[in-house]
Write a protein that holds these residues in place. Structure first.
Motif, PDB file in Angstrom:
ATOM      1  N   GLY A  64     -10.600   3.038   7.916  1.00  0.00           N
ATOM      2  CA  GLY A  64     -10.104   2.188   6.832  1.00  0.00           C
ATOM      3  C   GLY A  64      -8.839   2.729   6.198  1.00  0.00           C
ATOM      4  O   GLY A  64      -8.141   3.563   6.762  1.00  0.00           O
ATOM      5  N   GLU A  65      -8.569   2.261   5.002  1.00  0.00           N
ATOM      6  CA  GLU A  65      -7.364   2.672   4.285  1.00  0.00           C
ATOM      7  C   GLU A  65      -7.743   3.627   3.159  1.00  0.00           C
ATOM      8  O   GLU A  65      -8.726   3.415   2.453  1.00  0.00           O
ATOM      9  CB  GLU A  65      -6.642   1.454   3.676  1.00  0.00           C
ATOM     10  N   GLU A  81     -11.135   1.940   1.752  1.00  0.00           N
ATOM     11  CA  GLU A  81     -11.362   0.503   1.759  1.00  0.00           C
ATOM     12  C   GLU A  81     -11.336   0.029   3.202  1.00  0.00           C
ATOM     13  O   GLU A  81     -10.633   0.585   4.036  1.00  0.00           O
ATOM     14  CB  GLU A  81     -10.243  -0.158   0.948  1.00  0.00           C
ATOM     15  N   ASN A  82     -12.058  -1.020   3.506  1.00  0.00           N
ATOM     16  CA  ASN A  82     -12.091  -1.602   4.856  1.00  0.00           C
ATOM     17  C   ASN A  82     -12.544  -0.582   5.896  1.00  0.00           C
ATOM     18  O   ASN A  82     -11.884  -0.362   6.904  1.00  0.00           O
ATOM     19  CB  ASN A  82     -10.727  -2.184   5.241  1.00  0.00           C
ATOM     20  N   SER A 124     -16.688  -3.675   9.423  1.00  0.00           N
ATOM     21  CA  SER A 124     -16.181  -4.702   8.499  1.00  0.00           C
ATOM     22  C   SER A 124     -14.688  -4.494   8.238  1.00  0.00           C
ATOM     23  O   SER A 124     -13.949  -5.460   8.049  1.00  0.00           O
ATOM     24  CB  SER A 124     -16.968  -4.700   7.191  1.00  0.00           C
ATOM     25  N   GLY A 125     -14.235  -3.251   8.267  1.00  0.00           N
ATOM     26  CA  GLY A 125     -12.807  -2.969   8.112  1.00  0.00           C
ATOM     27  C   GLY A 125     -11.996  -3.433   9.308  1.00  0.00           C
ATOM     28  O   GLY A 125     -10.883  -3.939   9.169  1.00  0.00           O
ATOM     29  N   ALA A 142     -11.485  -7.052   8.937  1.00  0.00           N
ATOM     30  CA  ALA A 142     -10.722  -7.504   7.766  1.00  0.00           C
ATOM     31  C   ALA A 142      -9.449  -8.216   8.222  1.00  0.00           C
ATOM     32  O   ALA A 142      -8.811  -7.820   9.201  1.00  0.00           O
ATOM     33  CB  ALA A 142     -10.382  -6.329   6.865  1.00  0.00           C
ATOM     34  N   GLU A 143      -9.096  -9.257   7.511  1.00  0.00           N
ATOM     35  CA  GLU A 143      -7.903 -10.057   7.855  1.00  0.00           C
ATOM     36  C   GLU A 143      -6.670  -9.184   8.055  1.00  0.00           C
ATOM     37  O   GLU A 143      -5.895  -9.386   8.991  1.00  0.00           O
ATOM     38  CB  GLU A 143      -7.658 -11.084   6.738  1.00  0.00           C
ATOM     39  N   SER A 144      -6.491  -8.191   7.202  1.00  0.00           N
ATOM     40  CA  SER A 144      -5.294  -7.334   7.276  1.00  0.00           C
ATOM     41  C   SER A 144      -5.279  -6.441   8.511  1.00  0.00           C
ATOM     42  O   SER A 144      -4.236  -5.904   8.868  1.00  0.00           O
ATOM     43  CB  SER A 144      -5.195  -6.465   6.016  1.00  0.00           C
ATOM     44  N   ASN A 145      -6.427  -6.291   9.184  1.00  0.00           N
ATOM     45  CA  ASN A 145      -6.510  -5.400  10.347  1.00  0.00           C
ATOM     46  C   ASN A 145      -6.692  -6.129  11.673  1.00  0.00           C
ATOM     47  O   ASN A 145      -6.843  -5.481  12.701  1.00  0.00           O
ATOM     48  CB  ASN A 145      -7.679  -4.423  10.161  1.00  0.00           C
ATOM     49  N   ARG A 146      -6.679  -7.433  11.646  1.00  0.00           N
ATOM     50  CA  ARG A 146      -6.969  -8.169  12.882  1.00  0.00           C
ATOM     51  C   ARG A 146      -6.020  -7.800  14.012  1.00  0.00           C
ATOM     52  O   ARG A 146      -6.456  -7.518  15.121  1.00  0.00           O
ATOM     53  CB  ARG A 146      -6.936  -9.674  12.630  1.00  0.00           C
TER      54      ARG A 146
END
Length: 189
Positions: A74-75, A87-88, A92-93, A96-100
């Protein structure tokens, strides 16, 4: 900082270890071990070696991305009071939309290409190799001897070449995703 029990069970360490093992094994088998074995061993022994190494190699290439998906770090964010929070994290991370594109796509590419080699292309290649060996006995001639070859051997040689090419392309696509992911992972350090 001394090693503590918390360090030993830290999922981030397992993510790094899984990634390093995956990349190292892939580079070694693809560009060193396989090449040296091909140059040093007679073809029958090389074939036997590869038939025994590839299931293990493709298994490692398939299991390690699963571990990486579960242990995604994650971040790292600066939280209240100067404490770092993450986070993320984990699967689930990854989703996450930001990691697709930066995480899910390369890890999925590695997993899919490796699983395709493990469950489909690898076994089909081994089956074709065994059929070639049987055909060599019927023809009284090795598959790699100078032609002409029987129509059946020509078909088997073509099938083997195609399967080997597909396996190589899958492996190189997975390796490309691994190298890309190195930059993603590096940005998180």
């Amino acid at each position: 900082m001394p090693l503590s029990l918390g360090s030993v069970v830290d999922y981030k360490a397992y993510h790094i270890l899984s990634y390093g093992t995956l990349l190292g094994a892939t580079v070694f088998q693809s560009f060193i071990g396989g090449v040296v074995a091909y140059k040093c061993l007679p073809r029958p022994q090389f074939s036997t070696l590869q038939q025994n190494i590839f299931p293990i190699f493709f298994g490692i290439q398939t299991v390690l991305p699963l571990i990486m998906l579960a242990t995604y770090p994650g971040e790292k964010l600066l939280g209240i009071g100067g404490e770092y929070i993450r986070e993320n994290v984990g699967f689930s991370g990854v989703m996450a939309e930001s990691n697709r594109w930066s995480v899910l796509v390369p890890l999925a590419t590695i997993l899919i290409t490796s699983a395709a080699n493990m469950f489909f292309v690898g076994p089909a290649t081994t089956k074709t190799m065994k059929q070639r060996h049987h055909q060599e006995t019927r023809d009284g001639k090795k598959s790699y001897d100078q032609g002409p070859h029987s129509p059946e051997m020509q078909r088997l040689n073509k099938a083997f070449g195609s399967l080997h090419g597909i396996s190589t392309i899958l492996n190189l696509a997975g390796l490309g995703a691994m190298i890309y992911y190195a930059y993603v992972l590096g940005s998180k350090l």
